[in-house]
Write an enzyme that holds these catalytic residues in place. Structure first.
Site, PDB file in Angstrom:
ATOM      1  N   TYR A 158       0.844  -1.206   0.000  1.00 40.85           N
ATOM      2  CA  TYR A 158       0.000   0.000   0.000  1.00 40.85           C
ATOM      3  C   TYR A 158       0.886   1.266   0.000  1.00 40.85           C
ATOM      4  CZ  TYR A 158      -4.481   2.365   0.573  1.00 40.85           C
ATOM      5  OH  TYR A 158      -5.604   3.137   0.379  1.00 40.85           O
ATOM      6  N   LYS A 165      -3.258   8.074   3.146  1.00 45.98           N
ATOM      7  CA  LYS A 165      -4.476   7.823   3.942  1.00 45.98           C
ATOM      8  C   LYS A 165      -4.278   8.287   5.388  1.00 45.98           C
ATOM      9  CE  LYS A 165      -7.273   5.828   0.892  1.00 45.98           C
ATOM     10  NZ  LYS A 165      -8.324   6.641   0.233  1.00 45.98           N
TER      11      LYS A 165
HETATM   12  C1  N5H Z   1      -2.695  -3.218  -0.158  1.00 40.54           C
HETATM   13  C2  N5H Z   1      -3.471  -3.030  -1.199  1.00 40.54           C
HETATM   14  C3  N5H Z   1      -3.017  -3.430  -2.568  1.00 40.54           C
HETATM   15  C4  N5H Z   1      -2.181  -2.346  -3.232  1.00 40.54           C
HETATM   16  C5  N5H Z   1      -3.111  -1.408  -3.947  1.00 40.54           C
HETATM   17  C6  N5H Z   1      -3.204  -0.150  -3.723  1.00 40.54           C
HETATM   18  C7  N5H Z   1      -4.272   0.688  -4.247  1.00 40.54           C
HETATM   19  C8  N5H Z   1      -4.261   1.962  -4.029  1.00 40.54           C
HETATM   20  C9  N5H Z   1      -5.361   2.890  -4.404  1.00 40.54           C
HETATM   21  C10 N5H Z   1      -4.977   3.881  -5.481  1.00 40.54           C
HETATM   22  C11 N5H Z   1      -6.036   4.965  -5.483  1.00 40.54           C
HETATM   23  C12 N5H Z   1      -4.929   3.130  -6.807  1.00 40.54           C
HETATM   24  C13 N5H Z   1      -4.447   3.922  -7.982  1.00 40.54           C
HETATM   25  O1  N5H Z   1      -4.229   5.124  -7.900  1.00 40.54           O
HETATM   26  C14 N5H Z   1      -4.269   3.152  -9.269  1.00 40.54           C
HETATM   27  C15 N5H Z   1      -3.623   3.980 -10.373  1.00 40.54           C
HETATM   28  O2  N5H Z   1      -2.246   3.986 -10.245  1.00 40.54           O
HETATM   29  C16 N5H Z   1      -3.937   3.347 -11.756  1.00 40.54           C
HETATM   30  N1  N5H Z   1      -5.365   3.347 -12.033  1.00 40.54           N
HETATM   31  C17 N5H Z   1      -5.985   4.358 -12.665  1.00 40.54           C
HETATM   32  O3  N5H Z   1      -5.415   5.340 -13.071  1.00 40.54           O
HETATM   33  C18 N5H Z   1      -7.477   4.225 -12.820  1.00 40.54           C
HETATM   34  C19 N5H Z   1      -7.789   4.279 -14.293  1.00 40.54           C
HETATM   35  C20 N5H Z   1      -8.151   5.326 -12.038  1.00 40.54           C
HETATM   36  C21 N5H Z   1      -9.647   5.279 -12.081  1.00 40.54           C
HETATM   37  O4  N5H Z   1      -7.799   5.126 -10.689  1.00 40.54           O
HETATM   38  C22 N5H Z   1      -7.711   6.200  -9.885  1.00 40.54           C
HETATM   39  N2  N5H Z   1      -7.423   5.942  -8.615  1.00 40.54           N
HETATM   40  O5  N5H Z   1      -7.925   7.327 -10.289  1.00 40.54           O
HETATM   41  C23 N5H Z   1      -4.792  -2.330  -1.036  1.00 40.54           C
HETATM   42  C24 N5H Z   1      -5.999  -3.151  -1.393  1.00 40.54           C
HETATM   43  C25 N5H Z   1      -6.054  -4.424  -0.585  1.00 40.54           C
HETATM   44  C26 N5H Z   1      -7.270  -2.318  -1.048  1.00 40.54           C
HETATM   45  C27 N5H Z   1      -7.435  -1.103  -1.943  1.00 40.54           C
HETATM   46  C28 N5H Z   1      -7.585  -1.316  -3.401  1.00 40.54           C
HETATM   47  C29 N5H Z   1      -7.436   0.121  -1.350  1.00 40.54           C
HETATM   48  C30 N5H Z   1      -7.669   1.426  -2.014  1.00 40.54           C
HETATM   49  O6  N5H Z   1      -7.240   2.457  -1.467  1.00 40.54           O
HETATM   50  O7  N5H Z   1      -8.297   1.490  -3.088  1.00 40.54           O
END
Ligand code: N5H
Length: 257
Positions: A158, A165
């Site tokens: 994370y 967070k």
């Molecule tokens: C321990 C974990 C697993 C590791 C995952 C982490 C997730 C973090 C959340 C962030 C917000 C994800 C993120 O920013 C993904 C982007 O790099 C790529 N994705 C995108 O750009 C898409 C298209 C857009 C819609 O996404 C965003 N955010 O704009 C945590 C998991 C067990 C739980 C989890 C998934 C937590 C959480 O914070 O969402």
């Protein structure tokens, strides 16, 4: 007391697709009779949220593009909402971002840019949005944000989001302290892992869910509906004495050592 949301208007920020937590929140608010306003960023998500919102019977939602990295965009959005509807009663902030490559490996390697990006979009945006939304909450209101256990404890991978967070949690409490005198409450839900777009591409999400099934008191992952219904509680007068709080909707996983 009547806890219907009939005659109330809520802004939901961060619906990306039907799996989004923001969408679960929108559905629960809709079922309680609320009028909904959606914000999105980019035409791809604009189209997606419009299609989803069409499925909400009797709802005539409003849509605004809002880029939370841009102060002008936030101010513009809430000025437009003020002009179009006048008063709002609450807001769900379901927005976060971190660079994919920094959500694995060692936190130690986090770049300055990646750190600031995560803080900017995932934490500061709540401050900026609360400030812009405050004048619209003329009858008081309730602001809700989404956090995760990784801000309280170290959760593998994370990383930079965990620090964001932790910042968001403190942000929420300071806002709660400032806005209480205006009868505006500010709270967070810490949801257990859900298969959202954010979770997509997360290596080994199955094993994360398997651990929940094995160790969480309820022995099962939570659903979007369960998070949505707790959001309804926090955004309605049911929770009128609650502010600055984090409610874990996580099958109890956070209490297990
Ligand atoms: C321990 C974990 C697993 C590791 C995952 C982490 C997730 C973090 C959340 C962030 C917000 C994800 C993120 O920013 C993904 C982007 O790099 C790529 N994705 C995108 O750009 C898409 C298209 C857009 C819609 O996404 C965003 N955010 O704009 C945590 C998991 C067990 C739980 C989890 C998934 C937590 C959480 O914070 O969402």
């Amino acid at each position: 007391m009547n806890f219907s949301l009939e005659g109330r208007t809520y802004v939901v920020m961060g619906v990306a697709n039907k799996r989004s937590i923001a969408w679960g929140i929108a559905r629960s608010l809709h079922e309680a009779g609320a009028r909904l306003i959606f914000t999105y960023v980019g035409e791809r998500f604009g189209k997606s949220v419009r299609e989803l919102a069409e499925t909400l019977e009797g709802q005539e939602p409003l849509f605004y593009e809002c880029d939370v990295t841009d102060d002008e965009s936030i101010i513009q959005t809430f000025e437009s909402i003020q002009n179009d509807v006048g008063t709002i009663h609450g807001l769900a902030h379901c927005i976060a971002f971190a660079n994919r490559e920094e959500l694995k490996g060692e936190f130690l390697n986090t770049s300055r840019d990646g750190f600031l990006t995560a803080q900017n979009i995932s934490s500061y945006s709540l401050t900026a949005v609360a400030r812009a939304a405050k004048p619209l909450m003329k009858d008081g209101g309730s602001i809700l944000t989404m956090t995760y256990l990784g801000g309280e404890k170290v959760v593998q991978n994370y990383n930079v989001m965990g620090v964001a967070k932790a910042s968001l949690d403190a942000n929420m409490r300071y806002l709660a302290s400032n806005l209480g005198k205006d009868n505006i409450r500010v709270n967070a839900i810490s949801a257990g892992p859900l298969r959202t777009l954010s979770a997509k591409g997360v290596g080994d999400f199955n094993s994360i869910l398997a651990e929940i099934e094995e160790r969480a008191p309820l022995r099962r992952p939570v659903t979007q509906e369960e998070v949505g219904d707790t959001a309804y509680y926090l955004l309605s007068d049911l929770s009128r004495g609650v502010t600055g709080e984090i409610i874990h909707v996580d099958s109890g996983f956070n209490i297990i050592g």
